[in-house]
Design a protein around this motif. Structure first.
Motif, PDB file in Angstrom:
ATOM      1  N   SER A  53       0.824  -1.200   0.000  1.00  0.00           N
ATOM      2  CA  SER A  53       0.000   0.000   0.000  1.00  0.00           C
ATOM      3  C   SER A  53       0.863   1.256   0.000  1.00  0.00           C
ATOM      4  O   SER A  53       1.744   1.419   0.826  1.00  0.00           O
ATOM      5  N   ALA A  86      -6.617   0.730  -4.984  1.00  0.00           N
ATOM      6  CA  ALA A  86      -5.181   0.979  -4.851  1.00  0.00           C
ATOM      7  C   ALA A  86      -4.794   2.080  -5.825  1.00  0.00           C
ATOM      8  O   ALA A  86      -5.314   2.154  -6.940  1.00  0.00           O
ATOM      9  N   ASP A  89       0.335   2.269  -5.568  1.00  0.00           N
ATOM     10  CA  ASP A  89       0.856   1.148  -4.798  1.00  0.00           C
ATOM     11  C   ASP A  89       1.956   0.451  -5.588  1.00  0.00           C
ATOM     12  O   ASP A  89       1.882   0.337  -6.815  1.00  0.00           O
TER      13      ASP A  89
END
Length: 100
Positions: A53, A86, A89
């Protein structure tokens, strides 16, 4: 125990989808996936994306996530997939979903 994992790509959000750019040094990952899918069987394939992340919300920067998604299109080392949660990332690995 700490592991240092070198990212092989990055996830970018698009309008109704996400794009995964695999760095040119790791194009072999894409070739391996394509050879397992077979010719012309790319769209609709289920993938597992392992990513770290990039979010500042995460309290522990050493966690990774596994996200299941559908491949919409592949152009060279750019994978267009269904929208995933996301952005920015680091991608650690991309695998075919064996259960799909």
């Amino acid at each position: 125990m700490h592991l240092n994992l070198e990212p092989i790509g990055i996830i970018k959000k698009a309008v109704n989808k996400s794009e995964i750019l695999i760095y040119s040094d790791f194009e072999q990952v894409i070739r391996n996936i394509a050879s397992k899918m077979g010719e012309g069987a790319e769209a609709g394939q289920k993938l597992l994306i392992i990513h770290k992340s990039g979010s500042k919300k995460s309290s522990d920067g050493h966690q990774v996530r596994v996200t299941k998604t559908t491949l919409l299109e592949r152009k060279g080392n750019l994978l267009t997939v269904s929208k995933i949660d996301a952005n920015e990332d680091s991608v650690i690995d991309v695998r075919l979903d064996a259960i799909a």
